[in-house]
Design an enzyme around this catalytic site. Structure first.
Site, PDB file in Angstrom:
ATOM      1  N   ARG A  21       0.818  -1.216   0.000  1.00 57.15           N
ATOM      2  CA  ARG A  21       0.000   0.000   0.000  1.00 57.15           C
ATOM      3  C   ARG A  21       0.846   1.258   0.000  1.00 57.15           C
ATOM      4  O   ARG A  21       1.767   1.382   0.802  1.00 57.15           O
ATOM      5  CB  ARG A  21      -0.927  -0.009   1.217  1.00 57.15           C
ATOM      6  CG  ARG A  21      -1.933  -1.128   1.105  1.00 57.15           C
ATOM      7  CD  ARG A  21      -2.816  -1.278   2.310  1.00 57.15           C
ATOM      8  NE  ARG A  21      -3.881  -2.226   1.970  1.00 57.15           N
ATOM      9  CZ  ARG A  21      -4.953  -2.420   2.690  1.00 57.15           C
ATOM     10  NH1 ARG A  21      -5.142  -1.753   3.797  1.00 57.15           N
ATOM     11  NH2 ARG A  21      -5.869  -3.286   2.298  1.00 57.15           N
ATOM     12  N   SER A 137     -22.494 -14.570  12.553  1.00 55.59           N
ATOM     13  CA  SER A 137     -21.857 -13.415  11.947  1.00 55.59           C
ATOM     14  C   SER A 137     -21.924 -13.500  10.419  1.00 55.59           C
ATOM     15  O   SER A 137     -21.593 -14.537   9.841  1.00 55.59           O
ATOM     16  CB  SER A 137     -20.395 -13.386  12.436  1.00 55.59           C
ATOM     17  OG  SER A 137     -19.663 -12.367  11.821  1.00 55.59           O
ATOM     18  N   SER A 189     -19.944  -1.825   2.658  1.00 54.64           N
ATOM     19  CA  SER A 189     -19.367  -0.665   1.973  1.00 54.64           C
ATOM     20  C   SER A 189     -18.580  -0.992   0.722  1.00 54.64           C
ATOM     21  O   SER A 189     -18.291  -0.097  -0.066  1.00 54.64           O
ATOM     22  CB  SER A 189     -18.483   0.116   2.923  1.00 54.64           C
ATOM     23  OG  SER A 189     -17.240  -0.517   3.015  1.00 54.64           O
ATOM     24  N   HIS A 217     -21.702   2.948   7.475  1.00 52.99           N
ATOM     25  CA  HIS A 217     -21.771   3.614   6.166  1.00 52.99           C
ATOM     26  C   HIS A 217     -23.139   4.224   5.874  1.00 52.99           C
ATOM     27  O   HIS A 217     -23.419   4.604   4.734  1.00 52.99           O
ATOM     28  CB  HIS A 217     -21.359   2.650   5.053  1.00 52.99           C
ATOM     29  CG  HIS A 217     -19.909   2.318   5.159  1.00 52.99           C
ATOM     30  ND1 HIS A 217     -18.930   3.115   4.613  1.00 52.99           N
ATOM     31  CD2 HIS A 217     -19.276   1.323   5.817  1.00 52.99           C
ATOM     32  CE1 HIS A 217     -17.747   2.599   4.916  1.00 52.99           C
ATOM     33  NE2 HIS A 217     -17.924   1.521   5.636  1.00 52.99           N
ATOM     34  N   THR A 245     -20.157   5.187  13.333  1.00 56.83           N
ATOM     35  CA  THR A 245     -18.896   5.921  13.449  1.00 56.83           C
ATOM     36  C   THR A 245     -19.178   7.413  13.406  1.00 56.83           C
ATOM     37  O   THR A 245     -20.194   7.849  12.854  1.00 56.83           O
ATOM     38  CB  THR A 245     -17.923   5.566  12.312  1.00 56.83           C
ATOM     39  OG1 THR A 245     -16.690   6.265  12.524  1.00 56.83           O
ATOM     40  CG2 THR A 245     -18.451   5.954  10.939  1.00 56.83           C
ATOM     41  N   LYS A 248     -17.137   9.077   9.422  1.00 57.18           N
ATOM     42  CA  LYS A 248     -17.493   9.023   8.009  1.00 57.18           C
ATOM     43  C   LYS A 248     -18.573  10.076   7.726  1.00 57.18           C
ATOM     44  O   LYS A 248     -18.254  11.240   7.553  1.00 57.18           O
ATOM     45  CB  LYS A 248     -17.850   7.592   7.625  1.00 57.18           C
ATOM     46  CG  LYS A 248     -16.578   6.702   7.709  1.00 57.18           C
ATOM     47  CD  LYS A 248     -16.769   5.235   7.533  1.00 57.18           C
ATOM     48  CE  LYS A 248     -15.435   4.518   7.767  1.00 57.18           C
ATOM     49  NZ  LYS A 248     -15.534   3.057   7.820  1.00 57.18           N
ATOM     50  N   THR A 277      -8.521   3.147  28.161  1.00 58.77           N
ATOM     51  CA  THR A 277      -7.968   4.037  27.142  1.00 58.77           C
ATOM     52  C   THR A 277      -8.509   5.444  27.356  1.00 58.77           C
ATOM     53  O   THR A 277      -9.605   5.623  27.909  1.00 58.77           O
ATOM     54  CB  THR A 277      -8.292   3.501  25.723  1.00 58.77           C
ATOM     55  OG1 THR A 277      -7.593   4.270  24.760  1.00 58.77           O
ATOM     56  CG2 THR A 277      -9.773   3.557  25.410  1.00 58.77           C
ATOM     57  N   THR A 278      -7.764   6.432  26.939  1.00 57.43           N
ATOM     58  CA  THR A 278      -8.153   7.825  27.143  1.00 57.43           C
ATOM     59  C   THR A 278      -9.411   8.169  26.341  1.00 57.43           C
ATOM     60  O   THR A 278      -9.586   7.707  25.218  1.00 57.43           O
ATOM     61  CB  THR A 278      -6.971   8.742  26.752  1.00 57.43           C
ATOM     62  OG1 THR A 278      -5.865   8.397  27.598  1.00 57.43           O
ATOM     63  CG2 THR A 278      -7.303  10.202  26.921  1.00 57.43           C
ATOM     64  N   THR A 365      -9.022  -6.479   1.583  1.00 62.96           N
ATOM     65  CA  THR A 365     -10.263  -5.709   1.783  1.00 62.96           C
ATOM     66  C   THR A 365     -11.404  -6.347   0.994  1.00 62.96           C
ATOM     67  O   THR A 365     -12.544  -6.400   1.450  1.00 62.96           O
ATOM     68  CB  THR A 365     -10.046  -4.240   1.364  1.00 62.96           C
ATOM     69  OG1 THR A 365      -8.889  -3.751   2.040  1.00 62.96           O
ATOM     70  CG2 THR A 365     -11.231  -3.385   1.710  1.00 62.96           C
TER      71      THR A 365
HETATM   72  C1  PLP Z   1     -14.749   2.123   8.669  1.00 61.92           C
HETATM   73  C2  PLP Z   1     -15.536   1.021   9.278  1.00 61.92           C
HETATM   74  C3  PLP Z   1     -15.529   0.796  10.655  1.00 61.92           C
HETATM   75  C4  PLP Z   1     -14.562   1.488  11.554  1.00 61.92           C
HETATM   76  O1  PLP Z   1     -14.902   2.792  11.791  1.00 61.92           O
HETATM   77  P1  PLP Z   1     -13.766   3.853  12.140  1.00 61.92           P
HETATM   78  O2  PLP Z   1     -14.482   4.928  12.845  1.00 61.92           O
HETATM   79  O3  PLP Z   1     -13.136   4.263  10.844  1.00 61.92           O
HETATM   80  O4  PLP Z   1     -12.766   3.162  13.014  1.00 61.92           O
HETATM   81  C5  PLP Z   1     -16.424  -0.094  11.187  1.00 61.92           C
HETATM   82  N1  PLP Z   1     -17.276  -0.795  10.401  1.00 61.92           N
HETATM   83  C6  PLP Z   1     -17.275  -0.642   9.065  1.00 61.92           C
HETATM   84  C7  PLP Z   1     -18.237  -1.437   8.250  1.00 61.92           C
HETATM   85  C8  PLP Z   1     -16.397   0.240   8.457  1.00 61.92           C
HETATM   86  O5  PLP Z   1     -16.362   0.370   7.132  1.00 61.92           O
END
Ligand code: PLP
Length: 431
Positions: A21, A137, A189, A217, A245, A248, A277-278, A365
């Site tokens: 990459r 899953s 995605s 997504h 998230t 995004k 974790t912080t 991926t």
């Molecule tokens: C990007 C992604 C995540 C992780 O989210 P981040 O906030 O980028 O760590 C989780 N699930 C899916 C399906 C994703 O594409």
């Protein structure tokens, strides 16, 4: 053991497989997104158009979001200064969690430092807490969900992608008494396809299973208030845990789950990847909350409409030109290549010749032999950008002798009645 040789060999292997990459060094300018400077090393920089960002609605450069972040940084300082338990629970973060609970119509929400961590933490913790749990899953689940499933000590079965019959078979096999935890995504995605959420919820209800859905997504992008596909389809109440998230559609950083109070409290109390974790810093929390709030309102609806318009127009234009767009019903525009080397060469040529930046999507991926370009149009891509994209891709397809679609997938495009732009006249370039 020659350690250095070992690592060099590991890298060579990736290069031989065309999976090494290379990151593009991008100098984004918030005022001209999706345009950016591509820093090629030394003093060399070139203007490019970004066509693969997951900042789907361009919220990362929204003036109100930038303002919220700057203001919070000045007022509260930069870092959170500790874990959630030890001084890190900052007020903007608490407000953000309330905003997210409201977005998904749940009692509570819990924010993590990334979406990746939220999946790892929540799935593994719930899988471990439920006695003798069986995790079911989907085979195309994201890496972070797979890591969560693996991290838990629960037994796991993988069901074929979106295959309700297979899922039902596994639910029946497990028997009524056993704890069952179904984990899946609303919108996958890389293909852009959407899960049959209501049907999965029906199965979960029939066989008494718990459900966990990744809406990463879709949050911000779908539903009247940006609550995702589940909001659009009016099934939010039927999913036990919704994960999303902030990085995004909301343009910031962080991840979260939303669910009943007891589930949230349990994950909060038992998950090491949450506890040790912080916490997310106040400025990021404040930016994210502003984006979530904004997208709940009228401006959000407008951005979503414009986003869908540009995505549909892109699909339509690429298909009309004979490019092999992989059909789906979402905003993702995958274009099939099917070879790692060619995929990399295509994207290099797009960047060099046409100043179009699209990162190649290769194994792991996606599966080997299904390498593709993954194009993500946004509300700020203009119709002229789309014309450039079509011309660039057609040139690259011809130069590399990549196959055009045998029959164009005719993707309908109906402009909104009040659309200012008319549909450009795209011809089938392959002929
Ligand atoms: C990007 C992604 C995540 C992780 O989210 P981040 O906030 O980028 O760590 C989780 N699930 C899916 C399906 C994703 O594409």
């Amino acid at each position: 053991m020659n350690y250095q040789r070992f690592f060099e060999d590991a890298i060579s292997k990736l290069k031989t497989e065309r999976r090494y990459r290379v990151f593009a060094d991008l100098d984004r300018d918030a005022s001209s997104f999706p345009r950016a400077l591509w820093r090629r090393g030394g003093d060399h920089a070139e203007e490019v158009v970004i066509w693969c960002s997951n900042d789907y609605l361009c919220m990362g450069r929204h003036p109100a979001v930038i303002e919220a972040m700057s203001r919070a940084a000045v007022r509260h300082g930069v870092g959170a200064g500790g874990t959630r338990n030890i001084s890190g629970t900052n007020h903007p973060l608490v407000e953000l969690e309330a905003e997210l609970a409201d977005l998904h119509g749940k009692d509570a929400a819990l924010v993590f430092t990334s979406g990746w961590i939220s999946n790892l933490a929540a799935i593994s913790t719930i899988g471990d807490l439920l006695p003798d749990c069986l995790i079911l899953s989907d085979e195309l689940n994201h890496n972070s969900m797979i890591e969560g499933v693996r991290r838990s000590k629960a037994e796991r079965r993988i069901f074929r992608h979106n295959d309700l019959a297979h899922l039902e078979e596994l639910l029946i096999e497990a028997g009524p008494a056993r704890a069952k935890f179904i984990v899946f995504e609303s919108l996958y995605s890389m293909n852009g396809d959407i899960a049959p959420i209501a049907d999965i919820a029906d199965l979960a209800q029939r066989y008494n299973a718990m459900t966990y859905m990744d809406e990463v997504h879709a949050v911000g992008l779908y539903g009247p208030r940006g609550g995702g596909i589940a909001e659009r389809d009016d099934v939010m109440r039927r999913i036990d845990v919704i994960e999303g998230t902030l990085a995004k559609g909301f343009g910031a950083l962080g991840g979260y789950i939303a669910a009943d109070a007891a589930i949230i409290d349990a994950v909060r109390s038992y998950s090491p990847s949450f506890i040790f974790t912080t916490a997310l810093p106040p400025a990021v929390a404040s930016a994210a909350r502003t984006a979530v709030k904004l997208l709940k309102g009228a401006e959000g609806a407008e951005l979503r409409a414009q986003h869908q318009r540009q995505a549909m127009l892109t699909k339509h234009a690429l298909s009309a030109a004979g490019l092999p767009v992989m059909p789906n019903s979402s905003h993702i525009v995958p274009v099939f290549v099917g070879d790692a080397e060619l995929c990399k060469r295509a994207t290099d040529m797009l960047l060099e010749r046409h100043s179009i930046y699209i990162q190649p999507i290769n194994y792991p991926t996606v599966a080997k032999g299904t390498e593709r370009l993954r194009i993500t149009p946004g509300p700020l891509h203009t119709d002229a950008h789309i014309v450039d994209l079509v011309e660039g891709l057609v040139d690259v397809w011809k130069s590399l002798k990549l196959p055009f679609a045998e029959r164009p997938n005719v993707i309908e495009f109906r402009p909104q009645p009040d659309a200012r732009c008319t549909l450009p006249d795209f011809k089938r370039a392959a002929e």
